[in-house]
Design a protein around this motif. Structure first.
Motif, PDB file in Angstrom:
ATOM      1  N   CYS A 149      38.343 -96.483  33.953  1.00 26.36           N
ATOM      2  CA  CYS A 149      37.453 -95.794  34.891  1.00 26.36           C
ATOM      3  C   CYS A 149      38.276 -94.836  35.751  1.00 26.36           C
ATOM      4  N   GLY A 150      37.643 -93.765  36.184  1.00 24.28           N
ATOM      5  CA  GLY A 150      38.271 -92.890  37.154  1.00 24.28           C
ATOM      6  C   GLY A 150      38.176 -93.490  38.547  1.00 24.28           C
ATOM      7  N   HIS A 151      38.628 -92.734  39.546  1.00 22.78           N
ATOM      8  CA  HIS A 151      38.533 -93.197  40.929  1.00 22.78           C
ATOM      9  C   HIS A 151      37.058 -93.286  41.315  1.00 22.78           C
ATOM     10  N   SER A 152      36.566 -94.494  41.471  1.00 22.69           N
ATOM     11  CA  SER A 152      35.139 -94.696  41.703  1.00 22.69           C
ATOM     12  C   SER A 152      34.899 -96.083  42.269  1.00 22.69           C
ATOM     13  N   ALA A 153      33.677 -96.278  42.773  1.00 30.23           N
ATOM     14  CA  ALA A 153      33.283 -97.606  43.233  1.00 30.23           C
ATOM     15  C   ALA A 153      33.240 -98.574  42.051  1.00 30.23           C
ATOM     16  N   ALA A 154      32.892 -98.060  40.870  1.00 27.88           N
ATOM     17  CA  ALA A 154      32.845 -98.907  39.677  1.00 27.88           C
ATOM     18  C   ALA A 154      34.217 -99.474  39.349  1.00 27.88           C
ATOM     19  N   LEU A 155      35.265 -98.699  39.565  1.00 31.36           N
ATOM     20  CA  LEU A 155      36.623 -99.181  39.324  1.00 31.36           C
ATOM     21  C   LEU A 155      36.926-100.393  40.195  1.00 31.36           C
ATOM     22  N   VAL A 156      36.581-100.312  41.472  1.00 30.68           N
ATOM     23  CA  VAL A 156      36.837-101.415  42.404  1.00 30.68           C
ATOM     24  C   VAL A 156      36.025-102.644  42.008  1.00 30.68           C
ATOM     25  N   ALA A 157      34.740-102.445  41.715  1.00 32.84           N
ATOM     26  CA  ALA A 157      33.869-103.571  41.365  1.00 32.84           C
ATOM     27  C   ALA A 157      34.324-104.233  40.064  1.00 32.84           C
ATOM     28  N   ALA A 158      34.685-103.429  39.062  1.00 33.71           N
ATOM     29  CA  ALA A 158      35.111-103.992  37.782  1.00 33.71           C
ATOM     30  C   ALA A 158      36.413-104.777  37.931  1.00 33.71           C
ATOM     31  N   LEU A 159      37.362-104.247  38.690  1.00 34.84           N
ATOM     32  CA  LEU A 159      38.638-104.937  38.889  1.00 34.84           C
ATOM     33  C   LEU A 159      38.429-106.309  39.529  1.00 34.84           C
ATOM     34  N   LEU A 160      37.610-106.352  40.584  1.00 36.55           N
ATOM     35  CA  LEU A 160      37.366-107.615  41.277  1.00 36.55           C
ATOM     36  C   LEU A 160      36.557-108.583  40.407  1.00 36.55           C
ATOM     37  N   ALA A 161      35.653-108.038  39.585  1.00 33.04           N
ATOM     38  CA  ALA A 161      34.860-108.904  38.697  1.00 33.04           C
ATOM     39  C   ALA A 161      35.747-109.561  37.657  1.00 33.04           C
ATOM     40  N   VAL A 162      36.697-108.815  37.096  1.00 29.95           N
ATOM     41  CA  VAL A 162      37.608-109.391  36.103  1.00 29.95           C
ATOM     42  C   VAL A 162      38.430-110.506  36.734  1.00 29.95           C
ATOM     43  N   LEU A 163      38.944-110.270  37.933  1.00 34.22           N
ATOM     44  CA  LEU A 163      39.734-111.298  38.600  1.00 34.22           C
ATOM     45  C   LEU A 163      38.885-112.523  38.941  1.00 34.22           C
ATOM     46  N   ARG A 164      37.624-112.305  39.266  1.00 35.58           N
ATOM     47  CA  ARG A 164      36.759-113.439  39.588  1.00 35.58           C
ATOM     48  C   ARG A 164      36.583-114.355  38.377  1.00 35.58           C
ATOM     49  N   THR A 165      36.600-113.786  37.169  1.00 38.07           N
ATOM     50  CA  THR A 165      36.441-114.604  35.962  1.00 38.07           C
ATOM     51  C   THR A 165      37.753-115.268  35.540  1.00 38.07           C
ATOM     52  N   ARG A 166      38.832-115.032  36.317  1.00 38.34           N
ATOM     53  CA  ARG A 166      40.181-115.546  36.008  1.00 38.34           C
ATOM     54  C   ARG A 166      40.745-114.918  34.745  1.00 38.34           C
ATOM     55  N   ALA A 167      40.252-113.718  34.428  1.00 38.80           N
ATOM     56  CA  ALA A 167      40.813-112.953  33.313  1.00 38.80           C
ATOM     57  C   ALA A 167      41.929-112.054  33.837  1.00 38.80           C
ATOM     58  N   VAL A 168      42.511-111.283  32.949  1.00 40.19           N
ATOM     59  CA  VAL A 168      43.639-110.394  33.262  1.00 40.19           C
ATOM     60  C   VAL A 168      43.175-108.956  33.070  1.00 40.19           C
ATOM     61  N   PHE A 169      43.473-108.084  34.032  1.00 43.03           N
ATOM     62  CA  PHE A 169      43.041-106.699  33.908  1.00 43.03           C
ATOM     63  C   PHE A 169      44.218-105.788  33.564  1.00 43.03           C
ATOM     64  N   VAL A 170      43.906-104.689  32.886  1.00 46.10           N
ATOM     65  CA  VAL A 170      44.847-103.594  32.683  1.00 46.10           C
ATOM     66  C   VAL A 170      44.088-102.314  32.997  1.00 46.10           C
ATOM     67  N   LEU A 171      44.617-101.523  33.923  1.00 41.73           N
ATOM     68  CA  LEU A 171      43.968-100.277  34.331  1.00 41.73           C
ATOM     69  C   LEU A 171      44.457 -99.138  33.448  1.00 41.73           C
ATOM     70  N   ILE A 172      43.508 -98.401  32.879  1.00 37.70           N
ATOM     71  CA  ILE A 172      43.835 -97.294  31.987  1.00 37.70           C
ATOM     72  C   ILE A 172      43.144 -96.031  32.491  1.00 37.70           C
ATOM     73  N   ASP A 173      43.932 -95.003  32.703  1.00 35.32           N
ATOM     74  CA  ASP A 173      43.406 -93.732  33.196  1.00 35.32           C
ATOM     75  C   ASP A 173      42.630 -93.048  32.072  1.00 35.32           C
ATOM     76  N   PRO A 174      41.336 -92.772  32.265  1.00 36.05           N
ATOM     77  CA  PRO A 174      40.565 -92.113  31.200  1.00 36.05           C
ATOM     78  C   PRO A 174      41.036 -90.698  30.911  1.00 36.05           C
ATOM     79  N   ALA A 175      41.890 -90.132  31.787  1.00 38.25           N
ATOM     80  CA  ALA A 175      42.414 -88.785  31.553  1.00 38.25           C
ATOM     81  C   ALA A 175      43.574 -88.780  30.564  1.00 38.25           C
ATOM     82  N   LEU A 176      44.104 -89.968  30.217  1.00 32.86           N
ATOM     83  CA  LEU A 176      45.202 -90.038  29.253  1.00 32.86           C
ATOM     84  C   LEU A 176      44.730 -89.636  27.864  1.00 32.86           C
ATOM     85  N   PRO A 177      45.635 -89.132  27.036  1.00 27.31           N
ATOM     86  CA  PRO A 177      45.245 -88.858  25.645  1.00 27.31           C
ATOM     87  C   PRO A 177      44.682 -90.111  24.984  1.00 27.31           C
TER      88      PRO A 177
END
Length: 611
Positions: free
Chosen positions: A73-101
């Motif tokens: 996700c880009g810089h957005s409220a969705a990025l914050v919500a998704a990151l916290l949701a993944v952590l709430r499930t005790r999963a592991v997150f990796v942030l990927i910039d959608p602008a990358l090739p």
């Protein structure tokens, strides 16, 4: 004073990273948590959104603890919500910039063993299975340390083997840093944090967790604000931002765009990601006279900032040259300057900076040898769990115990705050058809900024332009050399090694045709100062190695020079100098026409063209 490398370091029992934010959501339900344009989310609304995403992850996709979820996700409220949701499930997150090739994104997903991808369009979250990680329909193996809930995220850094390295980070390290941060720099519910740090990099988490823990708000600028220093400066002032995490390079651009004392509301500026010059501190002090400025030091492997230097300790008489120290370790962290035999060095002797703390990352995924080489036992104790990370940075102790960085022990360089291994860039270039050989190396421009240069040995049917196009498809912008040139063969010195000094002379050489047009000549001069080399009549912004931050710098300089507003898109759409000059001339004429006859003659002079 120097740290005692045999002293015991405490490992605290701290809440999980998600619990930092969860406590604030319960306490500050009606307060504003995120502001993105005209949209405002309260803590209660953010919590409901997190609940919905985490429920879908668990019920719809059967996500299990320790599974890796890629958040693209880009810089957005969705990025914050998704990151916290993944952590709430005790999963592991990796942030990927959608602008990358896209190829880079797929490689990162596969290396991190992602099972799911979360994407967002206009803050509408959607989830899908990460096909890149499934080989023959089989799910990727679980991460190490996942079963114990110790792993929280995967982050990437440049690799000397030609591929990016995946670092596995733990939740305890994040909680340790954020608890220290909030004790050292108290945050109030009235504070405002901008979400500006690069996606996929540690500072982004500093934009989020301290704010949410304290019931403060996260502010997200529109895209046009992020691409223009003048617009970003105006946005920071208008939105009354109080705490800003940034790189020295971006801080320089914003300081140049603003007037003296124009950001009086800023309480704190945290710098990190690259060496910081004292000139940058002076510029920021003039821009934001009420702010406390702190220089952070850390690495993806440490993780987060592990050392800090409070600029206010120097007093009002700031140095005018040199670089700001990185200071000393935060709580339960030591910076050890070790010699070639592993001895702790005295003041003013240069050695490798090693970070000793019980909060290091778990090392590199799929690279046990590199993990063993970088993460080593502390030689001053017999505890097998007492580890230190060898940063590869060279530094020395100053009187009083602060650490000053002086260089690198290897070929790694910092490009606009990003770690880059030239060998990884070279490996990507050699994959381009028609490239027989290549050598990637750093050079310094006129402003003391580090740039990448590349000497190419090509077949007759290949061109440097084809290599540039290839790199746009496979590596992020900061890994693309800004100076690319062809040679018949790579020169060797008397020792039989590639003669880097000879190649530097070519990369920095002046080979430009002058222009007769006064406006083009003035613009060429401004371009030349930014690129650190002569710029002629047929120069092209992209061929010179131009990128978004270069465009932002030039936009600011040219706007101030001619008293007009130059959008960054003008450079992208008119990268050829004569075409760009024509557009600038039209803007000058438009501005002159809007002014009365008392306008300065110099403004209209630029609209006349060659005489």
């Amino acid at each position: 004073m120097r740290p005692d490398p045999a002293a015991a370091l405490e490992r605290l029992v701290l809440p999980a990273p998600y619990e930092f934010a969860e406590a604030a959501m319960r306490h500050h339900k009606s307060r504003c948590a995120i502001v993105a344009g005209t949209r405002r989310l309260t803590y209660d609304e953010l919590n409901d959104w997190i609940d919905a995403i985490s429920s879908e992850l668990l019920a719809g996709f059967k996500l299990t603890p320790g599974s890796v979820v890629a958040i693209c996700c880009g810089h957005s409220a969705a990025l914050v919500a998704a990151l916290l949701a993944v952590l709430r499930t005790r999963a592991v997150f990796v942030l990927i910039d959608p602008a990358l090739p896209e190829q880079r994104q797929r490689e990162m997903c596969r290396t991190a063993r992602s099972v799911l991808i979360i994407e967002a369009v206009n803050d509408q979250v959607r989830m899908r299975r990460c096909e890149e990680s499934y080989e023959d329909g089989t799910a990727p193996p679980p991460l190490p340390h996942a079963a114990s809930d110790a792993a929280s995220y995967v982050a990437f850094t440049s690799g000397s083997t030609g591929k990016p390295k995946a670092v596995l980070g733990g939740g305890a390290a994040l909680s340790h840093f954020f608890s220290w941060y909030l004790e050292q720099f108290p945050v109030t519910p009235d504070d405002r944090f901008p979400l500006l740090s690069g996606i996929g990099y540690d500072p982004l988490l500093r934009d989020i967790f301290p704010a949410l823990r304290a019931g403060a708000s996260i502010w997200i600028p529109e895209q046009d604000c992020k691409s223009s220093p003048i617009a970003l400066h105006r946005w920071i002032a208008e939105q009354a931002i109080t705490v800003w995490h940034t790189t020295p390079h971006l801080a320089d651009l914003v300081a140049e765009a603003g007037q003296e004392a124009s950001l009086v509301q800023l309480r704190r500026i945290f710098l990190g990601g690259d060496k910081c010059r004292w000139q940058t501190i002076g510029s920021l002090k003039r821009l934001a006279p009420n702010t406390q400025i702190v220089n952070f030091f850390g690495a993806t492997e440490t993780p987060q900032a592990v050392a800090w230097f409070d600029v206010d300790e120097v007093g009002e008489a700031l140095p005018v040259t040199g670089h700001v120290p990185v200071g000393c370790g935060i709580r339960d962290v030591q910076l050890l300057i070790l010699g070639s035999d592993g001895e702790l060095l005295p003041e003013d002797e240069v050695g490798e900076v090693c970070v000793r703390t019980p909060y290091l990352s778990f090392g590199y995924l799929n690279e046990p040898d590199e993990t063993s080489r970088r993460f080593q036992r502390n030689p001053f104790t017999r505890d097998p769990l007492d580890l230190m990370y060898r940063t590869g940075d060279l530094g020395k102790y100053l009187p009083g115990g602060d650490v000053q960085l002086v260089g690198r022990a290897d070929d790694q360089v910092k490009i606009r705050g990003h770690r880059v291994e030239p060998e990884e860039v070279r490996a990507a270039i050699l994959c381009c058809a028609g490239v027989r050989n290549a050598f990637v190396f750093p050079v310094q421009d006129a402003g003391d900024d580090v740039q990448l240069a590349c000497a190419l040995v090509l077949d007759a049917l290949c061109s440097a332009q084809q290599v540039v196009a290839h790199l746009r498809e496979v590596v992020p912008q900061h890994m693309r050399p800004e100076r690319i040139f062809e040679v018949e063969r790579l020169p060797l010195n008397a020792n039989g090694k590639i003669d880097q000094s000879a190649l530097c002379a070519i990369a920095l050489g002046e080979n430009a045709d002058a222009t007769a047009d006064p406006l083009e000549s003035e613009l060429a001069k401004i371009w030349s100062e930014r690129f650190g080399r002569a710029v002629g009549a047929k120069a092209d912004f992209f061929d010179l190695g131009g990128h978004s931050l270069t465009a932002a710098h030039l936009s600011t300089r040219i706007s101030k020079r001619f008293g007009i507003s130059v959008p960054i898109s003008l450079l992208y759409e008119n990268s050829y100098l004569p075409d760009f000059a024509m557009q600038i001339r039209l803007l000058i004429e438009r501005e002159a026409g809007a002014m009365d006859t008392s306008a300065p003659a110099s403004l209209s002079d630029w609209s006349r063209g060659p005489r």
